[in-house]
Design an enzyme around this catalytic site. Structure first.
Site, PDB file in Angstrom:
ATOM      1  N   ASN A 194       0.834  -1.209   0.000  1.00  0.00           N
ATOM      2  CA  ASN A 194       0.000   0.000   0.000  1.00  0.00           C
ATOM      3  C   ASN A 194       0.856   1.241   0.000  1.00  0.00           C
ATOM      4  OD1 ASN A 194      -0.310   1.749   2.725  1.00  0.00           O
ATOM      5  ND2 ASN A 194       0.415  -0.324   3.201  1.00  0.00           N
ATOM      6  N   CYS A 254       6.281   3.342   8.965  1.00  0.00           N
ATOM      7  CA  CYS A 254       5.686   3.554   7.640  1.00  0.00           C
ATOM      8  C   CYS A 254       6.775   3.901   6.624  1.00  0.00           C
ATOM      9  CB  CYS A 254       4.658   4.670   7.736  1.00  0.00           C
ATOM     10  SG  CYS A 254       3.699   4.836   6.255  1.00  0.00           S
ATOM     11  N   ASN A 267       6.360  -3.582  10.807  1.00  0.00           N
ATOM     12  CA  ASN A 267       5.637  -2.715   9.894  1.00  0.00           C
ATOM     13  C   ASN A 267       5.894  -3.240   8.480  1.00  0.00           C
ATOM     14  OD1 ASN A 267       4.403  -0.403   8.638  1.00  0.00           O
ATOM     15  ND2 ASN A 267       4.771   0.710  10.546  1.00  0.00           N
ATOM     16  N   CYS A 303      19.874 -39.639  -0.625  1.00  0.00           N
ATOM     17  CA  CYS A 303      19.037 -38.634   0.038  1.00  0.00           C
ATOM     18  C   CYS A 303      19.805 -37.949   1.167  1.00  0.00           C
ATOM     19  CB  CYS A 303      17.781 -39.292   0.591  1.00  0.00           C
ATOM     20  SG  CYS A 303      16.704 -38.150   1.496  1.00  0.00           S
ATOM     21  N   CYS A 361       5.753 -31.649  -2.942  1.00  0.00           N
ATOM     22  CA  CYS A 361       4.660 -32.599  -3.157  1.00  0.00           C
ATOM     23  C   CYS A 361       3.306 -31.926  -2.962  1.00  0.00           C
ATOM     24  CB  CYS A 361       4.793 -33.757  -2.162  1.00  0.00           C
ATOM     25  SG  CYS A 361       3.463 -34.960  -2.296  1.00  0.00           S
TER      26      CYS A 361
END
Lengths: 450, 434
Positions: B76, B138, B203, B381, B391
């Site tokens: 925004n 901000c 923020n 692995c 997956c």
């Protein structure tokens, strides 16, 4: 104005609006929103089962990802590079037994990605754009004759033209398209799509069309071989099987389903196409379902398909059978026609022998019944008519169809064949397209020595 | 039965779900709707002094979407409230009067001068609100005027302003931190030094959402131009979680109350923040995506979770995960997991194979005995988890801890005792005994 209950074979059984509604697109195209939502369901599988299941090996995960990323024209190009009739295949493929049956989401949830409708979405956008995404390669100076302008011939011609060859299509009828134009049920190919697709295919250039040319009539394969560097035969199945019952040729109201569907497809006004009140269809394939459903949609009061074996053995897919039944068609199984009943030269009924399977063989079980009918459609298979292929250049046949190898080469040098006329085929549009494509590649390699 | 009541700095609310200072808390009508929907509290959209600011009347929001256009990130360029201070103060007073059991905290941002802060604090205090939150975060617009993130990026300013505020009000002071810095611990320490009662974070993150390739301008496009805006929503939650944990782990800020903000969309997100030490959570994007009703799911989900685990209040599990947040060097290098594919759940999409083959360790088959089948090769692995997170089927691929036998990949026995990098022989700085 007639009605569904009007006796005999009548035209105009319905109100004009009913014809329009009954013969509208059976699967409405996806909206842009629906296409986005559906495209995001694709998992982009490795070695995707859908692609493996597609006779033309369209890269389905890729084209769906292209739709999802807002690249519809790129998606269409992906589709058409594997299957130039991807638009028609999106409409007529039995996806429920091909790509969508293989979809892992069918396995996971019983709800496959709607591949057919997504394919249609992408190809429709390309057709709307009026663009031909493929360019011809530099001319090779080679000339190829394609006999038969159906899906196999069109696919072969486009690929050859793309590769730089000069192609001449010889077509027996006055229009190209083959079964796409004359055979597919009308509600699957609306808005003259078959001809629009033909125009799209021809727009690549380098393809000359000679209509009204048929082998065995005004076309000679030996001469074609002399005038062209290669010949592709994709003449389809020009004949139909007969019931072999007395009255088949003499009683009015006994109609060849293939011929009737062709008339229906070419009819400018369906309200002028006559159909019976009580229609009996003999057969169990796609033609049987197509003629049955369309008879119903033309306003026949009762339509019954009678098949000699069980529903599981019907060549029409479960989806097509479902379509028939939800359209109000009755399917009766295990009965074969034993005789035609007629009066005053018109058919009035069909006598059926009930059948059963005994020791693996289909036999009459002894029972018999008669179905009243004022119109009887025969849809018990189409056959290849080898007209003009005899003589010195006779092509080897098997089970009445042309024998080809993996590259769709026939037994005769420089003659290739594909589509329904070859032995071992699947009798599917998509398979014919693949035949044409493979033959074109083989022809190219042969002629160019590449 | 779980008790969701929340007490943050003595500010009581019926549940730990507050709406963050943002458009949903800009005015009486919205806040009233929020309280009717069941929200525990609000941080009123930031008030300023002087003439009201002016917002663009072009697009203020941009977003990125996941599949099915699920919003996963929002940005925004709206500024602080653009309504007169007086009206905001009246409405805050009325809301607090109408909803005495709910938390009403007021966000503030005024120029970096003590009189400005002193003046506005006095006026805000008169509303009867429960506390103030200093908007040092901000990242757009206001920061160009020396406020918001321009303050939050300088720890000395944070400390100074926090000190002024503590000096000039009896209300709890929460400092809202900007994530647009390299190390969140410095502004957090500054807030604490200045006497702040708590910090809230994060923020929004400075961001450009995308480019309009037709206009060749950042999107959203305001009349041919765009600017960087503040990014938030589900996609920023991991960044916020880490920053919350960093403050909780830091020796100087440990124990400083935290109101956590950043992509809270479901009860699980809130529980994650609380487990890392947050006293409550603030929500904005989820409400701006789905409306206020989502708080019902948050409350019911958190209650169910607490009931299942036997937690009476959120204090019972607050910070329980924090001691488990450690540095990489202390992770157990002898802990071995191997991926395992549940063949009954597997739908054979093959993505695990594809990603392992292309981008990882070639540890998953695609074919077994000539059939399409996906099986983990233990000898390859490394337990990286890539297949499991790729997956599409939940729980189809799990990472199974190995305890018995030998690892065919390394040849080492499974179940060796804990050992980390600090004592590893390959570590030049190893503290291992000779």
């Amino acid at each position: 104005m007639g009605s569904t209950r009007a006796e005999g074979i009548q035209a105009g059984r319905l109100a004009p609006a009913d014809y329009e509604a009954n013969f509208s697109d059976i699967h409405a195209p996806l909206s842009r929103h629906e296409a986005f939502v559906e495209s995001e369901r694709c998992y982009f599988c490795h070695d995707a089962p859908c692609q493996t299941a597609c006779p033309t090996s369209i890269d389905i995960p890729l084209f769906i990802r292209e739709i999802a990323s807002g690249n519809d024209l790129g998606a269409a190009e992906t589709i058409l590079s594997a299957n130039i009739l991807g638009g028609m295949c999106a409409r007529v493929c039995p996806t429920e037994t091909l790509c969508e049956e293989a979809c892992v989401r069918e396995h996971a949830e019983g709800k496959p990605v709607k591949i057919g409708l997504l394919q249609r979405h992408a190809t429709d956008r390309l057709m709307e754009s009026g663009k031909q995404p493929f360019k011809r390669a530099a001319s090779t100076g080679k000339k190829v004759a394609v006999v038969g302008g159906g899906p196999a011939g069109l696919s072969c011609a486009h690929k050859l033209a793309e590769l730089g060859h000069e192609v001449t299509i010889y077509e027996a009828k006055d229009k190209l398209g083959g079964l796409n134009e004359f055979g597919i049920a009308a509600y699957k190919s609306t808005d003259n799509f078959a001809q629009r697709e033909v125009d799209f295919i021809l727009s690549i250039g380098g393809i000359t069309v000679k209509a009204g040319h048929a082998l065995g009539h005004n076309l000679d394969i030996a001469k074609l071989r002399q005038s062209y560097d290669a010949v592709f035969v994709g003449t389809g199945l020009a004949g139909v099987n007969k019931l072999g019952l007395a009255g088949e040729e003499t009683l009015s109201g006994v109609v060849d389903a293939v011929k009737y569907i062709a008339e229906l497809r070419q009819a400018k006004d369906l309200a002028k196409l006559p159909v019976g009140r009580n229609v009996v269809v003999i057969g169990g394939g796609m033609t049987a379902v197509d003629v049955a459903v369309q008879s119903k949609k033309l306003g026949a009061e009762s339509v019954t398909i009678v098949y000699r074996r069980g529903q599981g053995e019907m060549k029409a897919s479960a989806y097509e059978q479902h379509l028939a039944q939800t359209s109000g068609v009755t399917i009766r199984t295990f009965a074969q026609p034993a005789g035609l009943v007629g009066a005053n030269g018109k058919v009035t009924g069909v006598i059926f022998d009930e059948t059963e399977v005994k020791g693996g063989k289909l036999t009459a079980s002894g029972g018999q019944y008669t179905l009243p009918a004022d119109m009887v459609f025969t849809a018990i298979g189409q056959i290849f008519v080898p007209d003009g292929l005899n003589g010195a250049d006779a092509l080897a046949l098997e089970s009445g169809r042309i024998v080809v190898d993996a590259e769709r080469r026939t037994s005769v040098k420089h003659i290739w064949a594909g589509g329904d006329c070859i032995a071992g085929g699947q009798d599917l549009t998509v398979a014919a397209v693949e035949d044409g494509k493979q033959a074109a590649l083989s022809i190219h390699h042969t002629l160019m020595g590449a | 039965m779980a008790d969701l009541r929340n007490n943050f700095l003595g500010i009581k609310s019926p549940n730990p779900f507050w709406l963050a200072s943002a458009p949903p808390t800009d005015r009486l009508v919205n806040v009233t709707r929020a309280f009717k929907a069941g929200w525990g509290g609000v941080v009123w959209k930031t008030l300023g002094d002087g003439d009201p600011i002016v917002n663009v009347s072009g697009p203020r929001y941009g977003a990125i979407h996941g599949s099915d256009r699920r919003l996963i990130g929002l940005n925004n360029i709206e500024l602080i409230t653009d309504r007169p201070l007086e009206i905001n103060l009246q409405e805050i007073k009325q809301v607090k009067r109408d909803w005495p059991d709910r938390a009403v905290v007021v966000s503030l941002m005024v120029p970096c001068e003590e009189p400005n802060w002193k003046a506005i604090l006095a006026r805000v205090e008169e509303t009867g609100c429960d506390g103030v939150e200093l908007n040092f975060g901000c990242p757009h617009g206001m920061s160009e005027r020396g406020m918001g993130a321009a303050v939050g990026q300088v720890p000395e300013y944070i400390e100074m302003v926090a000190r002024w505020c503590k000096a000039h009000t009896r209300m709890p002071v929460i400092v809202k931190l900007t994530p647009n810095i390299t190390d969140i611990r410095f502004p957090a320490r500054a807030a604490k030094k200045g006497g702040a009662d708590a910090v809230s974070l994060i923020n929004t993150i400075s961001s450009i959402m995308s480019v309009d390739l037709d206009q060749m301008s950042p999107w959203p496009v305001v009349d041919g131009q765009g600017t960087h805006g503040g990014y938030c929503g589900p996609a920023v939650k991991p960044i916020a979680l880490n920053m919350v944990a960093e403050i909780g782990r830091d020796t100087e800020t440990r124990g400083l109350p935290i109101s956590a903000i950043g992509g809270v969309t479901t009860w699980k997100d809130a529980a994650d923040f609380i487990a890392l030490g947050a006293g409550n959570v603030q929500v904005c994007t989820a409400a701006m995506t789905y409306g206020f009703k989502i708080v019902e799911e948050m409350k019911s989900g958190l209650s169910k979770f607490m009931d299942e685990k036997g937690y009476q209040t959120t204090e019972d599990f607050r910070g329980l995960a924090l001691p488990k947040v450690t540095d990489w060097q202390y992770l157990n290098l002898n802990y071995v997991v191997k991926a395992s594919i549940d063949q009954d759940l597997c739908i054979s999409c093959g993505r695990c194979h594809q990603v392992c083959e292309d981008t990882s360790h070639q540890a998953i088959t695609n074919m077994v005995d000539g059939k399409r089948k996906f099986v983990v090769k233990d000898e390859e692995c490394v337990g990286c988890n890539l297949c499991a997170i790729t997956c599409p089927v939940q729980d189809c691929i799990t990472m199974v801890p190995q305890t018995k036998g030998t690892d065919p990949r390394t040849g080492f026995e499974y179940g060796r005792p804990y050992a980390n990098w600090t004592t590893h022989p390959n570590n030049p700085g190893s503290k291992a005994a000779e």
